[in-house]
Write a protein that holds these residues in place. Structure first.
Motif, mmCIF file in Angstrom:
data_model
loop_
_atom_site.group_PDB
_atom_site.id
_atom_site.type_symbol
_atom_site.label_atom_id
_atom_site.label_comp_id
_atom_site.label_asym_id
_atom_site.label_seq_id
_atom_site.Cartn_x
_atom_site.Cartn_y
_atom_site.Cartn_z
ATOM 1 N N GLU A 1 1.053 -1.023 -0.279
ATOM 2 C CA GLU A 1 0.536 -0.164 -0.059
ATOM 3 C C GLU A 1 0.507 1.442 0.235
ATOM 4 O OE1 GLU A 1 -2.463 -2.774 1.287
ATOM 5 O OE2 GLU A 1 -0.765 -2.655 2.318
ATOM 6 N N GLU A 2 2.080 1.451 1.113
ATOM 7 C CA GLU A 2 3.000 2.256 0.564
ATOM 8 C C GLU A 2 3.509 2.746 -0.341
ATOM 9 O OE1 GLU A 2 4.819 3.152 5.388
ATOM 10 O OE2 GLU A 2 4.916 0.491 4.604
ATOM 11 N N ALA A 3 3.962 1.155 -0.961
ATOM 12 C CA ALA A 3 4.558 1.633 -2.308
ATOM 13 C C ALA A 3 4.023 2.187 -3.512
ATOM 14 C CB ALA A 3 5.214 -0.074 -2.804
ATOM 15 N N ALA A 4 1.873 1.619 -3.325
ATOM 16 C CA ALA A 4 1.312 2.601 -4.229
ATOM 17 C C ALA A 4 1.084 3.247 -4.549
ATOM 18 C CB ALA A 4 0.480 1.347 -4.078
ATOM 19 N N LYS A 5 1.462 4.225 -3.221
ATOM 20 C CA LYS A 5 1.887 5.843 -3.659
ATOM 21 C C LYS A 5 2.156 6.612 -4.518
ATOM 22 C CE LYS A 5 -0.506 6.758 1.534
ATOM 23 N NZ LYS A 5 -0.696 6.899 2.310
ATOM 24 N N ASP A 6 3.884 5.612 -4.042
ATOM 25 C CA ASP A 6 4.437 6.854 -4.781
ATOM 26 C C ASP A 6 4.962 6.201 -6.211
ATOM 27 O OD1 ASP A 6 5.983 7.126 -2.531
ATOM 28 O OD2 ASP A 6 6.895 5.193 -2.616
ATOM 29 N N ILE A 7 4.190 4.735 -6.441
ATOM 30 C CA ILE A 7 4.613 4.720 -8.102
ATOM 31 C C ILE A 7 3.006 5.393 -8.825
ATOM 32 C CG2 ILE A 7 3.769 2.698 -9.903
ATOM 33 C CD1 ILE A 7 6.920 2.548 -8.415
ATOM 34 N N ALA A 8 1.964 6.085 -8.717
ATOM 35 C CA ALA A 8 0.945 6.469 -8.801
ATOM 36 C C ALA A 8 1.068 7.668 -8.721
ATOM 37 C CB ALA A 8 -0.546 6.679 -7.822
ATOM 38 N N PRO B 1 -0.949 -5.754 -8.867
ATOM 39 C CA PRO B 1 -3.053 -5.143 -8.787
ATOM 40 C C PRO B 1 -3.202 -4.100 -7.059
ATOM 41 C CG PRO B 1 -2.560 -7.543 -8.346
ATOM 42 C CD PRO B 1 -1.110 -7.145 -8.142
ATOM 43 N N LEU B 2 -2.166 -4.100 -6.172
ATOM 44 C CA LEU B 2 -2.290 -2.587 -6.240
ATOM 45 C C LEU B 2 -2.216 -1.504 -6.839
ATOM 46 C CD1 LEU B 2 -2.604 -5.011 -3.970
ATOM 47 C CD2 LEU B 2 -2.218 -3.414 -1.945
ATOM 48 N N PHE B 3 -1.042 -0.926 -7.122
ATOM 49 C CA PHE B 3 -0.402 -0.424 -8.132
ATOM 50 C C PHE B 3 -1.632 0.484 -8.759
ATOM 51 C CE2 PHE B 3 4.314 -1.061 -7.669
ATOM 52 C CZ PHE B 3 4.465 -1.348 -6.666
ATOM 53 N N SER B 4 -2.007 -0.728 -9.523
ATOM 54 C CA SER B 4 -3.050 -0.689 -10.578
ATOM 55 C C SER B 4 -3.912 0.416 -10.240
ATOM 56 C CB SER B 4 -3.414 -1.876 -11.575
ATOM 57 O OG SER B 4 -1.948 -2.750 -12.128
ATOM 58 N N SER B 5 -4.929 -0.133 -8.910
ATOM 59 C CA SER B 5 -5.877 0.309 -8.494
ATOM 60 C C SER B 5 -5.296 1.718 -7.795
ATOM 61 C CB SER B 5 -6.174 -0.567 -6.963
ATOM 62 O OG SER B 5 -6.616 -2.090 -7.487
ATOM 63 N N ALA B 6 -4.428 2.017 -7.599
ATOM 64 C CA ALA B 6 -4.536 3.685 -6.871
ATOM 65 C C ALA B 6 -3.981 4.287 -8.099
ATOM 66 C CB ALA B 6 -2.419 2.963 -5.600
ATOM 67 N N ILE B 7 -3.300 3.207 -9.019
ATOM 68 C CA ILE B 7 -3.484 4.620 -9.709
ATOM 69 C C ILE B 7 -5.385 4.774 -10.423
ATOM 70 C CG2 ILE B 7 -3.154 5.211 -12.954
ATOM 71 C CD1 ILE B 7 -0.140 3.480 -11.935
ATOM 72 N N TYR B 8 -6.019 4.026 -10.018
ATOM 73 C CA TYR B 8 -6.948 4.168 -11.252
ATOM 74 C C TYR B 8 -7.818 4.830 -9.641
ATOM 75 C CZ TYR B 8 -11.691 3.282 -12.818
ATOM 76 O OH TYR B 8 -12.823 3.234 -12.758
ATOM 77 N N ASP B 9 -7.760 4.919 -8.401
ATOM 78 C CA ASP B 9 -8.512 5.728 -7.563
ATOM 79 C C ASP B 9 -7.494 7.558 -8.049
ATOM 80 O OD1 ASP B 9 -10.118 3.396 -6.938
ATOM 81 O OD2 ASP B 9 -9.350 2.746 -5.273
ATOM 82 N N GLN B 10 -6.672 7.224 -7.918
ATOM 83 C CA GLN B 10 -5.800 8.518 -8.072
ATOM 84 C C GLN B 10 -6.445 9.808 -8.800
ATOM 85 O OE1 GLN B 10 -1.344 9.777 -7.024
ATOM 86 N NE2 GLN B 10 -1.651 9.397 -9.267
ATOM 87 N N ASN B 11 -7.089 8.875 -10.582
ATOM 88 C CA ASN B 11 -7.638 9.061 -11.093
ATOM 89 C C ASN B 11 -8.637 10.647 -10.723
ATOM 90 O OD1 ASN B 11 -5.995 8.637 -13.620
ATOM 91 N ND2 ASN B 11 -7.287 6.941 -14.643
ATOM 92 N N ILE B 12 -9.333 9.881 -9.870
ATOM 93 C CA ILE B 12 -10.711 10.003 -9.175
ATOM 94 C C ILE B 12 -10.150 12.262 -8.898
ATOM 95 C CG2 ILE B 12 -12.350 11.148 -7.715
ATOM 96 C CD1 ILE B 12 -12.332 7.653 -7.298
ATOM 97 N N GLU B 13 -9.370 12.154 -8.209
ATOM 98 C CA GLU B 13 -8.677 12.974 -7.353
ATOM 99 C C GLU B 13 -7.735 14.409 -8.419
ATOM 100 O OE1 GLU B 13 -8.939 13.892 -4.278
ATOM 101 O OE2 GLU B 13 -9.979 11.850 -4.251
ATOM 102 N N LEU B 14 -7.393 13.930 -9.789
ATOM 103 C CA LEU B 14 -6.764 14.018 -10.944
ATOM 104 C C LEU B 14 -7.545 15.481 -11.652
ATOM 105 C CD1 LEU B 14 -3.712 11.681 -13.177
ATOM 106 C CD2 LEU B 14 -3.893 13.376 -10.970
ATOM 107 N N VAL B 15 -8.721 14.529 -12.070
ATOM 108 C CA VAL B 15 -10.054 14.954 -12.172
ATOM 109 C C VAL B 15 -10.364 16.769 -11.305
ATOM 110 C CG1 VAL B 15 -12.602 14.952 -13.615
ATOM 111 C CG2 VAL B 15 -10.497 12.723 -13.279
ATOM 112 N N LYS B 16 -10.899 15.643 -10.205
ATOM 113 C CA LYS B 16 -10.870 16.988 -9.616
ATOM 114 C C LYS B 16 -10.462 18.402 -8.825
ATOM 115 C CE LYS B 16 -13.420 14.137 -5.687
ATOM 116 N NZ LYS B 16 -13.509 14.139 -4.659
ATOM 117 N N ALA B 17 -9.027 17.760 -9.004
ATOM 118 C CA ALA B 17 -7.720 19.195 -9.978
ATOM 119 C C ALA B 17 -7.705 19.776 -10.868
ATOM 120 C CB ALA B 17 -6.574 18.015 -9.030
ATOM 121 N N GLY B 18 -8.551 18.941 -12.036
ATOM 122 C CA GLY B 18 -8.006 19.753 -13.241
ATOM 123 C C GLY B 18 -7.432 19.257 -14.017
#
Length: 510
Positions: free
Chosen positions: A192-199, A230-247
């Motif tokens: 989980e910690e590693a996934a944040k860095d990759i995303a 699976p976790l790296f991919s999920s982190a990237i997918y979920d981060q997309n929501i925040e990216l869209v919010k930030a424009g």
């Protein structure tokens, strides 16, 4: 899955760390005692910093980079920056880049190679080796990269490299792996910690180089990559929501590729050792009848212990007992055989501790220890020339949090439900993360396409008219075997693995 006394220093290959888990038991029990086991770090809460759009100035094009480091950052990710430079090496026909992902005092090394076909349009593959603690330089220089090491001082062009039709990253992660380092002893101990860095890194890179915006991204890895991807991919997918919010532009996460025999579900993997040793699942049975009989009798007990103490609920002492019983009864007979744990068809070459059964791993270490190569790559000078590419400390840290016992198949199901395709591939000769166990968890996976996937019979897939393996597929989920390949599929079957990936990138059935 290593016996007590064996060091888990594998860099290119799986190191399933059951013995390391046992060795780290006291630390693990103290850490988890009195806590809910599934109360894991939450990588999904990625709050981007607020910023003014005008404050961000992208580099724009990779061609703008030179042979000295360029610093990339983004105000949405204030704790992260990227150093990147041109590094003309390995391929020789396309541009290559190396650098560091800087996360405050932690620094992750990466390689990036442009596609040999159409770098301005081709998809992007992000590759990580496993371990945990394995350097992706092994995937680069031994398996699917643009060149292969032939001796301690030279490499040769790899015609079967996966950058034939894709731009590709190789990363040394988490910190302390390969050329990655920490300034003050910082470390990462969970996926989980590693996934944040990759995303965060992927977003910064894609924002700076506009030609990559919207480009298909495929997250790929082997061995413990069955946990990572699976976790790296999920982190990237979920981060997309925040990216869209930030424009910002969301990442076009297209697929997850878990291969060269990934470890996504530990518990289906364990009992499959009986099939590999005592049935003709891949080769003729190699273990004597008496031992196989005892193994068969032990399977129900092993399954019951794991279900009770590791799966339905988590009891550190009970799960430790389950793992030990399973190891002793089902895995130890193979360790005593002297066969290659990564290729059931042959003996181990050299000692497992020194060569991981493949002498080329020592050559890679020696090649990357040359000062002029390190200077060309931009390796931080603080890293000793004799530093191992693999990290035993990372393995211990992950064992200390019992990271490998967390479920990863549930993330695969979640990705599939969100339209992210998933490819699971496995060499038929691997023992340690074998195809039998991989097929079992794919068939057992609970998702909306399960009925259709399970109803499909395995069918042959071919390369140049010759059978390359078996496969089944439904609704974006594909399982495939590669005949005659061990744990490192691209090493044993380079052309078959390249054809498989090329078809996958083109969204074609195998």
């Amino acid at each position: 899955m290593f016996r007590a006394g064996l060091t888990c220093t594998s860099v290119a290959v799986a190191c399933l760390l059951w013995a390391t888990v046992t060795a780290a038991y006291e630390h693990s029990f103290q850490r988890w005692s009195g806590k809910k086991f599934w109360n894991q770090p939450d990588y999904t809460r990625l709050e981007l910093a607020s910023f003014e759009a005008a404050s961000f100035k992208p580099v724009g094009n990779l061609n703008a980079l030179t042979d000295t480091f360029t610093l990339l950052g983004h105000p949405a990710f204030p704790k992260y920056s990227v150093r990147i430079k041109q590094s003309d090496f390995c391929d020789g026909t396309v541009a290559a880049y190396t650098g560091y992902i800087d996360v405050e005092a932690r620094h992750l090394f990466f390689y990036f190679f442009e596609s040999r076909s159409d770098p301005d349009r081709d998809d992007v593959i992000f590759w990580t080796n496993g371990g945990p603690g394995g350097s992706s330089s092994m995937g680069l220089f031994m398996e699917l990269g643009p060149c292969r090491v032939v001796n301690s001082t030279s490499v040769v062009y790899n015609k079967a490299s996966w950058n034939a039709n894709a731009n590709i990253f190789f990363i040394d992660q988490p910190v302390d792996v390969g050329f990655s380092y920490a300034e003050h002893g910082e470390y990462v101990s969970t996926t989980e910690e590693a996934a944040k860095d990759i995303a965060a890194f992927v977003s910064i890179f894609f924002e700076h180089f506009s030609s990559f915006k919207g480009r298909a991204l495929h997250m790929a890895g082997e061995s413990y990559g069955g946990r990572y991807i699976p976790l790296f991919s999920s982190a990237i997918y979920d981060q997309n929501i925040e990216l869209v919010k930030a424009g910002l532009t969301p990442i076009n996460l297209t697929s997850a590729i878990i291969g060269t025999n990934g470890v996504t579900n530990r518990f289906t993997q364990i009992t499959s050792y009986y099939d590999m040793q005592c049935t003709p699942a891949s080769v003729e049975p190699i273990t004597d009848i008496s031992t196989c009989t005892r193994m068969k009798q032990a399977i129900p007990r092993c399954q019951k212990l794991m279900e009770t103490s590791c799966i339905a609920g988590f009891d550190p002492i009970g799960c430790d007992e389950a793992i030990e019983v399973c190891r002793m009864e089902i895995q130890d007979p193979y360790w005593k055989s002297g066969m290659n744990v990564y290729d059931i068809s042959k003996k181990c070459e050299g000692s497992l501790e020194e060569t991981h059964c493949y002498p080329i791993t020592k050559l890679i270490q020696q090649y990357l220890s040359q000062p002029h190569i390190r200077q060309k790559l931009g390796v931080d000078p603080s890293i000793p020339l004799d530093k191992p590419l693999s990290s035993h400390n990372v393995g211990l840290a992950f064992a200390g949090t019992l990271d490998g016992l967390h479920p990863s198949d549930l993330y695969v199901a979640a990705l599939l439900e969100r339209g992210v395709d998933v490819l699971i591939y496995a060499g038929t000769y691997d023992w340690i993360c074998n195809w039998v166990g991989n097929e079992r968890w794919t068939l057992a996976l609970d998702w909306s396409g399960k009925e259709e996937f399970v109803s499909q019979s395995l069918r042959e897939w071919k390369v140049n008219g010759e059978v390359a393996g078996m496969t089944r597929s439904a609704k974006g989920f594909t399982f495939a075997t590669i005949d005659g390949a061990g744990h490192m599929v691209p090493y044993d079957k380079p052309w078959e693995s390249l054809e498989m990936v090329n078809r996958w990138l083109k969204n074609r059935q195998l």
